[in-house]
Design a protein around this motif. Structure first.
Motif, PDB file in Angstrom:
ATOM      1  N   LEU A   1      -6.589  53.336  -2.094  1.00  0.00           N
ATOM      2  CA  LEU A   1      -6.645  54.315  -1.005  1.00  0.00           C
ATOM      3  C   LEU A   1      -5.296  55.013  -0.816  1.00  0.00           C
ATOM      4  CD1 LEU A   1      -8.806  52.338   1.587  1.00  0.00           C
ATOM      5  CD2 LEU A   1      -9.539  54.144   0.020  1.00  0.00           C
ATOM      6  N   GLU A   2      -4.233  54.250  -0.964  1.00  0.00           N
ATOM      7  CA  GLU A   2      -2.904  54.846  -0.844  1.00  0.00           C
ATOM      8  C   GLU A   2      -2.662  55.852  -1.963  1.00  0.00           C
ATOM      9  OE1 GLU A   2       1.506  53.165   0.210  1.00  0.00           O
ATOM     10  OE2 GLU A   2       0.491  52.280  -1.533  1.00  0.00           O
ATOM     11  N   ARG A   3      -3.067  55.510  -3.174  1.00  0.00           N
ATOM     12  CA  ARG A   3      -2.897  56.422  -4.299  1.00  0.00           C
ATOM     13  C   ARG A   3      -3.726  57.696  -4.099  1.00  0.00           C
ATOM     14  NH1 ARG A   3      -1.044  55.943  -9.381  1.00  0.00           N
ATOM     15  NH2 ARG A   3       0.478  54.644  -8.291  1.00  0.00           N
ATOM     16  N   ARG A   4      -4.926  57.545  -3.572  1.00  0.00           N
ATOM     17  CA  ARG A   4      -5.767  58.727  -3.305  1.00  0.00           C
ATOM     18  C   ARG A   4      -5.103  59.630  -2.277  1.00  0.00           C
ATOM     19  NH1 ARG A   4     -12.056  58.180  -2.505  1.00  0.00           N
ATOM     20  NH2 ARG A   4     -11.637  60.413  -2.491  1.00  0.00           N
ATOM     21  N   ARG A   5      -4.502  59.050  -1.246  1.00  0.00           N
ATOM     22  CA  ARG A   5      -3.833  59.862  -0.229  1.00  0.00           C
ATOM     23  C   ARG A   5      -2.660  60.616  -0.834  1.00  0.00           C
ATOM     24  NH1 ARG A   5       0.433  58.574   2.928  1.00  0.00           N
ATOM     25  NH2 ARG A   5       0.270  56.374   2.351  1.00  0.00           N
ATOM     26  N   TRP A   6      -1.898  59.962  -1.688  1.00  0.00           N
ATOM     27  CA  TRP A   6      -0.784  60.634  -2.361  1.00  0.00           C
ATOM     28  C   TRP A   6      -1.287  61.792  -3.226  1.00  0.00           C
ATOM     29  CZ3 TRP A   6       2.185  55.708  -4.317  1.00  0.00           C
ATOM     30  CH2 TRP A   6       2.876  55.143  -3.235  1.00  0.00           C
ATOM     31  N   ARG A   7      -2.381  61.560  -3.911  1.00  0.00           N
ATOM     32  CA  ARG A   7      -2.907  62.590  -4.812  1.00  0.00           C
ATOM     33  C   ARG A   7      -3.392  63.808  -4.022  1.00  0.00           C
ATOM     34  NH1 ARG A   7      -6.460  59.674  -8.202  1.00  0.00           N
ATOM     35  NH2 ARG A   7      -4.515  59.045  -9.201  1.00  0.00           N
ATOM     36  N   GLU A   8      -4.029  63.541  -2.912  1.00  0.00           N
ATOM     37  CA  GLU A   8      -4.489  64.649  -2.070  1.00  0.00           C
ATOM     38  C   GLU A   8      -3.309  65.461  -1.543  1.00  0.00           C
ATOM     39  OE1 GLU A   8      -6.778  62.700   0.860  1.00  0.00           O
ATOM     40  OE2 GLU A   8      -8.516  62.340  -0.447  1.00  0.00           O
ATOM     41  N   GLN A   9      -2.233  64.770  -1.184  1.00  0.00           N
ATOM     42  CA  GLN A   9      -1.039  65.476  -0.735  1.00  0.00           C
ATOM     43  C   GLN A   9      -0.461  66.344  -1.856  1.00  0.00           C
ATOM     44  OE1 GLN A   9       1.462  62.277   0.592  1.00  0.00           O
ATOM     45  NE2 GLN A   9       0.670  62.320   2.689  1.00  0.00           N
ATOM     46  N   TYR A  10      -0.455  65.805  -3.051  1.00  0.00           N
ATOM     47  CA  TYR A  10       0.099  66.552  -4.180  1.00  0.00           C
ATOM     48  C   TYR A  10      -0.767  67.764  -4.510  1.00  0.00           C
ATOM     49  CZ  TYR A  10       2.092  67.462  -8.796  1.00  0.00           C
ATOM     50  OH  TYR A  10       2.686  68.050  -9.876  1.00  0.00           O
ATOM     51  N   GLU A  11      -2.074  67.606  -4.466  1.00  0.00           N
ATOM     52  CA  GLU A  11      -2.963  68.732  -4.719  1.00  0.00           C
ATOM     53  C   GLU A  11      -2.778  69.811  -3.651  1.00  0.00           C
ATOM     54  OE1 GLU A  11      -4.767  69.397  -7.215  1.00  0.00           O
ATOM     55  OE2 GLU A  11      -4.575  67.508  -8.304  1.00  0.00           O
ATOM     56  N   TYR A  12      -2.582  69.385  -2.426  1.00  0.00           N
ATOM     57  CA  TYR A  12      -2.346  70.349  -1.348  1.00  0.00           C
ATOM     58  C   TYR A  12      -1.030  71.090  -1.574  1.00  0.00           C
ATOM     59  CZ  TYR A  12      -1.099  72.088   3.277  1.00  0.00           C
ATOM     60  OH  TYR A  12      -0.704  72.887   4.317  1.00  0.00           O
ATOM     61  N   ALA A  13       0.003  70.360  -2.016  1.00  0.00           N
ATOM     62  CA  ALA A  13       1.299  70.995  -2.277  1.00  0.00           C
ATOM     63  C   ALA A  13       1.194  72.010  -3.402  1.00  0.00           C
ATOM     64  CB  ALA A  13       2.334  69.932  -2.622  1.00  0.00           C
TER      65      ALA A  13
END
Length: 505
Positions: free
Chosen positions: A467-479
């Motif tokens: 779940l933590e990795r998914r949150r990081w990935r979503e942040q990166y995609e947003y960036a």
């Protein structure tokens, strides 16, 4: 259903899809200022798909970027390249050529002479002008193989007659293959006329013999490459390794030496065996290794589909051990028997001067001590999954890209961090729980301790990591969407799947 109630195998399957380590190393981190203790899961960083598909895939991706970074350089990297030194990345246990002190270095009479060319102080390739006026700087992709050891069944790699198959020579060639590659690079640099840089991978053929795919920066005439390959060999001036002296009764340790089990006399020491070999004018090398006749040479240009395809092909089997390369044939009894016979030879042959297997041949290993048992050498080269290939699978020259693998990994993480910061997203892990963070008393603020889990990683801990990795990935995609462009694809590039943001790791 609570995370703790989800079956572990289901969570692991989900973690693999999310490219998350399925067997993380657990660490307990205590904040000395607040007294808070948290559990941190670090990736295992295994390079084997059979152990952790996620970490192995990330390792392969990193190697691919390292290969791309140095293959078609147009400017010299900021790394001194010393031509006279052998490549450190080969990491052979000992240079066999220098082990035998009194043996001549004159070339064998059955080997072709090597041409010599004046050396240019460069590592990048030459530029050629085509008939249409365009300028090209080609590089090369080469595949080297070992000779055959007997006829094999087409498409299977198994011997037609295993009694006629030379397993002994096949095992010796596999054990000392890195030394032959080292000699080939030395010869190629002398004959090419410049300081050739390379990125190569050792892989197993279907017949289980190792072969070598290598990317070469710059263009060398095909005739020169083939001539160098035919003329390259390596002699191993060691005591004989063909006729075991002790099989059933093994030498015994008396506190100072290994003794003959029957006579009680000390076995010949390693230094004594080499000295005796020096005095024998008719002595022959214990083994001579050469390349096979098959060699593939391709010229490639940067940015072409063939170059990109070659990078993927070069790193195709890095996530598998040699014995796992063709695991799809594991159900084949003949193929399994072929692996077992080769492993039986590899297990009992010496891999280095300090190998315990020397006791079988009546010689005490170099720096011998108690507890040595033939067949149980510490080197992984003797394992069934490695089948003689015990060193590094990836061989990279010092002047390839001007960066180490750790540098490439840090650059890829920096790209992600910069993208997040540009989008106004706080990078929580940039300094979180880092060892250099100090408390008010000037000492380290965070104390790290290993966590011993007899039951393995729990489903709950693994799910939290996913779940933590998914949150990081979503942040990166947003960036990335905020920047309206993907991050640059170069030696510092990073994909959306490998953010690498965890400072604690």
């Amino acid at each position: 259903m609570k995370p703790s109630e989800v079956p572990l195998d289901a969570v692991q399957e989900y973690a693999v899809k999310e490219r998350v380590c399925i067997r993380p190393l657990l660490r307990r981190v205590i904040d000395r200022e607040t007294g808070e203790a948290v559990l941190v899961a670090l990736p295992c960083q295994s390079t084997r798909e059979s152990r952790c598909p996620s970490c192995a895939a990330r390792a392969r991706t990193l190697r691919m970027h390292q290969c791309i970074a140095g293959w078609h350089l147009e400017e010299e990297p900021d790394v001194p390249v010393r031509l006279k030194e052998p490549p450190a990345e080969l990491e052979t246990s000992e240079d066999v050529a220098t082990t035998h002190r009194g043996r001549t270095t004159r070339r064998r009479t059955d080997a072709a002479d090597l041409p010599r060319r004046p050396q240019e102080d460069r590592t990048i390739g030459q530029v050629f002008r085509a008939s249409d006026g365009k300028m090209y700087r080609p590089s090369m992709f080469i595949t080297l193989t070992l000779p055959g050891y007997g006829r094999t069944v087409a498409g299977t790699g198994t011997p037609q007659n295993w009694r006629e198959y030379d397993y002994h020579r096949a095992a010796l060639d596999a054990l000392y293959f890195p030394r032959l590659l080292d000699r080939w690079f030395q010869n190629l640099r002398r004959c090419a006329g410049y300081k050739v840089q390379y990125f190569g991978a050792v892989e197993g053929q279907r017949r289980l013999a190792p072969h070598f795919h290598v990317a070469i920066r710059g263009a060398v005439p095909r005739a020169v490459i083939k001539e160098v390959t035919r003329a390259t060999y390596h002699q191993i001036w060691w005591p004989q390794m063909s006729r075991p002296v002790y099989v059933d009764e093994l030498p015994v340790w008396d506190g100072m030496d290994y003794l003959d089990p029957t006579t009680g006399e000390p076995l010949q020491t390693w230094a004594g065996a080499l000295a005796q070999l020096d005095l024998d004018e008719d002595a022959q090398p214990a083994h001579v290794i050469r390349f096979g006749r098959q060699i593939d040479v391709q010229g490639l240009l940067a940015g072409t589909p063939d170059a990109e395809r070659s990078v993927r092909y070069l790193t195709k089997y890095l996530t598998k051990a040699v014995g796992e390369t063709y695991a799809d044939q594991a159900h084949d009894a003949a193929y399994e028997a072929h692996i077992d016979r080769l492993h039986d030879e590899v297990r009992w042959l010496p891999c280095s001067p300090s190998c315990a297997n020397w006791l079988r041949f009546g010689v005490q290993p170099k720096e011998a001590g108690p507890g040595l048992v033939p067949g149980w050498c510490f080197s992984k080269a003797h394992d069934r999954e490695h089948l003689g290939v015990g060193g590094r699978r990836v061989l990279v020259s010092r002047g390839w890209s001007g960066k180490t693998l750790a540098d490439h990994k840090a650059d890829r993480a920096a790209v992600v961090r910069e993208a997040l910061e540009a989008a106004g997203i706080e990078v929580e892990s940039a300094g979180r729980m880092a060892a250099e963070v100090e408390a008010s008393d000037g000492e380290g603020r965070f104390v790290w301790a290993a966590v011993v889990s007899h039951g393995g990683t729990s489903a709950e801990v693994l799910m939290e990591t996913v779940l933590e990795r998914r949150r990081w990935r979503e942040q990166y995609e947003y960036a990335k969407s905020r920047a309206r462009a993907d991050p640059p694809v170069d030696s510092r590039s990073a994909t959306a799947r490998t953010p690498g943001m965890r400072a604690a790791g």
